[in-house]
Design a protein around this motif. Structure first.
Motif, PDB file in Angstrom:
ATOM      1  N   LEU A  61      14.743   2.534  -9.778  1.00 40.34           N
ATOM      2  CA  LEU A  61      13.831   2.789  -8.665  1.00 40.34           C
ATOM      3  C   LEU A  61      14.377   2.323  -7.318  1.00 40.34           C
ATOM      4  O   LEU A  61      13.907   2.785  -6.275  1.00 40.34           O
ATOM      5  CB  LEU A  61      12.474   2.136  -8.938  1.00 40.34           C
ATOM      6  N   VAL A  62      15.372   1.430  -7.321  1.00 41.15           N
ATOM      7  CA  VAL A  62      15.934   1.024  -6.021  1.00 41.15           C
ATOM      8  C   VAL A  62      16.576   2.216  -5.318  1.00 41.15           C
ATOM      9  O   VAL A  62      16.721   2.215  -4.091  1.00 41.15           O
ATOM     10  CB  VAL A  62      16.947  -0.138  -6.147  1.00 41.15           C
ATOM     11  N   MET A  63      16.944   3.252  -6.075  1.00 46.36           N
ATOM     12  CA  MET A  63      17.549   4.431  -5.442  1.00 46.36           C
ATOM     13  C   MET A  63      16.530   5.209  -4.616  1.00 46.36           C
ATOM     14  O   MET A  63      16.891   5.914  -3.673  1.00 46.36           O
ATOM     15  CB  MET A  63      18.204   5.316  -6.494  1.00 46.36           C
ATOM     16  N   TRP A  64      15.248   5.076  -4.964  1.00 45.69           N
ATOM     17  CA  TRP A  64      14.208   5.681  -4.133  1.00 45.69           C
ATOM     18  C   TRP A  64      14.170   5.014  -2.758  1.00 45.69           C
ATOM     19  O   TRP A  64      13.765   5.627  -1.773  1.00 45.69           O
ATOM     20  CB  TRP A  64      12.845   5.541  -4.803  1.00 45.69           C
ATOM     21  N   MET A  65      14.587   3.744  -2.704  1.00 45.75           N
ATOM     22  CA  MET A  65      14.555   3.020  -1.433  1.00 45.75           C
ATOM     23  C   MET A  65      15.589   3.548  -0.446  1.00 45.75           C
ATOM     24  O   MET A  65      15.396   3.443   0.768  1.00 45.75           O
ATOM     25  CB  MET A  65      14.769   1.523  -1.680  1.00 45.75           C
ATOM     26  N   VAL A  66      16.694   4.105  -0.947  1.00 41.83           N
ATOM     27  CA  VAL A  66      17.663   4.748  -0.043  1.00 41.83           C
ATOM     28  C   VAL A  66      16.982   5.923   0.653  1.00 41.83           C
ATOM     29  O   VAL A  66      17.080   6.095   1.877  1.00 41.83           O
ATOM     30  CB  VAL A  66      18.913   5.212  -0.806  1.00 41.83           C
ATOM     31  N   MET A  67      16.298   6.746  -0.143  1.00 44.04           N
ATOM     32  CA  MET A  67      15.562   7.875   0.419  1.00 44.04           C
ATOM     33  C   MET A  67      14.558   7.408   1.463  1.00 44.04           C
ATOM     34  O   MET A  67      14.493   7.936   2.579  1.00 44.04           O
ATOM     35  CB  MET A  67      14.874   8.643  -0.714  1.00 44.04           C
ATOM     36  N   ARG A  68      13.773   6.385   1.097  1.00 44.32           N
ATOM     37  CA  ARG A  68      12.690   5.959   1.996  1.00 44.32           C
ATOM     38  C   ARG A  68      13.225   5.353   3.275  1.00 44.32           C
ATOM     39  O   ARG A  68      12.632   5.523   4.356  1.00 44.32           O
ATOM     40  CB  ARG A  68      11.794   4.956   1.263  1.00 44.32           C
ATOM     41  N   GLY A  69      14.361   4.651   3.185  1.00 44.15           N
ATOM     42  CA  GLY A  69      14.935   4.055   4.377  1.00 44.15           C
ATOM     43  C   GLY A  69      15.418   5.086   5.384  1.00 44.15           C
ATOM     44  O   GLY A  69      15.521   4.796   6.576  1.00 44.15           O
ATOM     45  N   ALA A  70      15.707   6.288   4.917  1.00 42.51           N
ATOM     46  CA  ALA A  70      16.199   7.350   5.796  1.00 42.51           C
ATOM     47  C   ALA A  70      15.080   8.126   6.473  1.00 42.51           C
ATOM     48  O   ALA A  70      15.356   8.993   7.306  1.00 42.51           O
ATOM     49  CB  ALA A  70      17.086   8.311   4.996  1.00 42.51           C
ATOM     50  N   LEU A  71      13.832   7.825   6.125  1.00 43.08           N
ATOM     51  CA  LEU A  71      12.692   8.517   6.723  1.00 43.08           C
ATOM     52  C   LEU A  71      12.042   7.652   7.795  1.00 43.08           C
ATOM     53  O   LEU A  71      12.357   6.470   7.952  1.00 43.08           O
ATOM     54  CB  LEU A  71      11.665   8.861   5.646  1.00 43.08           C
ATOM     55  N   ASP A  72      11.103   8.240   8.517  1.00 45.32           N
ATOM     56  CA  ASP A  72      10.333   7.491   9.496  1.00 45.32           C
ATOM     57  C   ASP A  72       9.485   6.426   8.809  1.00 45.32           C
ATOM     58  O   ASP A  72       9.204   6.511   7.610  1.00 45.32           O
ATOM     59  CB  ASP A  72       9.400   8.438  10.267  1.00 45.32           C
ATOM     60  N   GLN A  73       9.035   5.456   9.579  1.00 43.97           N
ATOM     61  CA  GLN A  73       8.133   4.445   9.041  1.00 43.97           C
ATOM     62  C   GLN A  73       6.850   5.091   8.524  1.00 43.97           C
ATOM     63  O   GLN A  73       6.369   4.783   7.429  1.00 43.97           O
ATOM     64  CB  GLN A  73       7.808   3.407  10.116  1.00 43.97           C
ATOM     65  N   ASP A  74       6.283   5.988   9.313  1.00 45.30           N
ATOM     66  CA  ASP A  74       5.054   6.689   8.926  1.00 45.30           C
ATOM     67  C   ASP A  74       5.410   8.106   8.494  1.00 45.30           C
ATOM     68  O   ASP A  74       6.057   8.852   9.234  1.00 45.30           O
ATOM     69  CB  ASP A  74       4.072   6.738  10.093  1.00 45.30           C
ATOM     70  N   VAL A  75       4.972   8.459   7.303  1.00 45.92           N
ATOM     71  CA  VAL A  75       5.293   9.775   6.746  1.00 45.92           C
ATOM     72  C   VAL A  75       4.021  10.432   6.216  1.00 45.92           C
ATOM     73  O   VAL A  75       3.014   9.766   5.948  1.00 45.92           O
ATOM     74  CB  VAL A  75       6.324   9.673   5.598  1.00 45.92           C
TER      75      VAL A  75
END
Length: 280
Positions: free
Chosen positions: A241-255
């Protein structure tokens, strides 16, 4: 300029790929799983991404105990489906956007990420199953794919915080790439599961639901979760699941959360899936 417009998160269970390949998607067991991806399949046809940055983990197909890189970026022209013991999946060759991949490598390395550049790498179910879930069984994948592999198989894995920071570095790199591209980033793996030992078959629905909530609304706090908590509460393979954090870090704070899906079980794991879009 290039722009990351959306992120997709999904489990990459190998049995899902087998169900697709063997025509079992409408079987009673599998039909609820694939129904959960109907929205995303329709949505992505409308979105038409030019490039997908796909974060996955290799399952001893390209790497072994001999070489264990923590972060890898594929920069070759293309990547063949891996033979995982029963022949390669009959899926299209993955074709890279080499110019953007090279730019990402340069940018993140100069942002102090020691990512390994790989020009020869077969890609296994960790990468091909998510593509099949989203695109079905085309003659060729409809967009370019940049593979980024994360070691979550051999101890020590990177922390969620480090993965989140890598996502931010990727976002900065894409934002300064001087070509008009619609880019998506996908995080794959998980959810809670364990494949061996006394806890084999472990699924922790409470942990999974909390993770799905937090990655959307409070990713900064979730990034600080220590890796031992993933192992303790989500199983030895829940660390994916830490790999999902790469995705999330590349997005805006609010999605905007466009889709959320959770199903138990698929093979011996829980399946999780999100579609997140940067607010326009």
């Amino acid at each position: 300029m290039a722009k990351i417009t959306a992120g997709v998160a999904t489990s990459h269970v190998p049995a899902i790929g087998a169900a697709i390949d063997l025509g079992k998607t409408e079987d009673d067991y599998w039909q609820p799983v694939f129904k959960g991806y109907e929205f995303a399949k329709s949505w992505i046809q409308d979105e038409k991404p030019d490039v997908i940055i796909l974060v996955f983990n290799d399952h001893a197909s390209a790497f072994s105990q001999d070489i264990i890189p923590t972060f890898v970026i594929g920069c070759a022209e293309e990547f063949q489906p891996a033979d995982e013991g029963w022949g390669p999946r009959k899926v299209p060759v993955v074709k890279n956007h080499t110019k953007l991949a090279s730019h990402l490598a340069q940018s993140v390395i100069q942002s102090d990420f020691d990512i390994t550049i790989v020009n020869k790498m077969d890609v296994d179910h960790g990468l091909t199953v998510p593509l099949s879930l989203m695109f079905g069984q085309p003659e060729e994948w409809p967009c370019k794919v940049i593979p980024i592999a994360v070691n979550v198989v051999q101890y020590p894995p990177p922390s969620g915080s480090r993965c989140f920071a890598l996502g931010k570095a990727i976002r900065e790199a894409v934002d300064c790439f001087d070509e008009d591209l619609n880019v998506q980033i996908w995080g794959t793996g998980g959810m809670s599961h364990q494949l061996q030992g006394p806890r084999a078959g472990l699924i922790n629905k409470e942990f999974d639901i909390e993770f799905l909530n937090d990655i959307v609304t409070d990713p900064e706090t979730l990034a600080k979760k220590p890796h031992i908590d993933y192992v303790r509460y989500a199983g030895s393979e829940g660390i994916e699941l830490v790999m999902w954090m790469v995705m999330r870090g590349a997005l805006d704070q609010d999605v905007n959360q466009l889709q959320r899906f959770y199903h138990v079980p698929a093979s011996n794991t829980a399946v999780g899936h999100l579609v997140l879009e940067n607010k326009k």
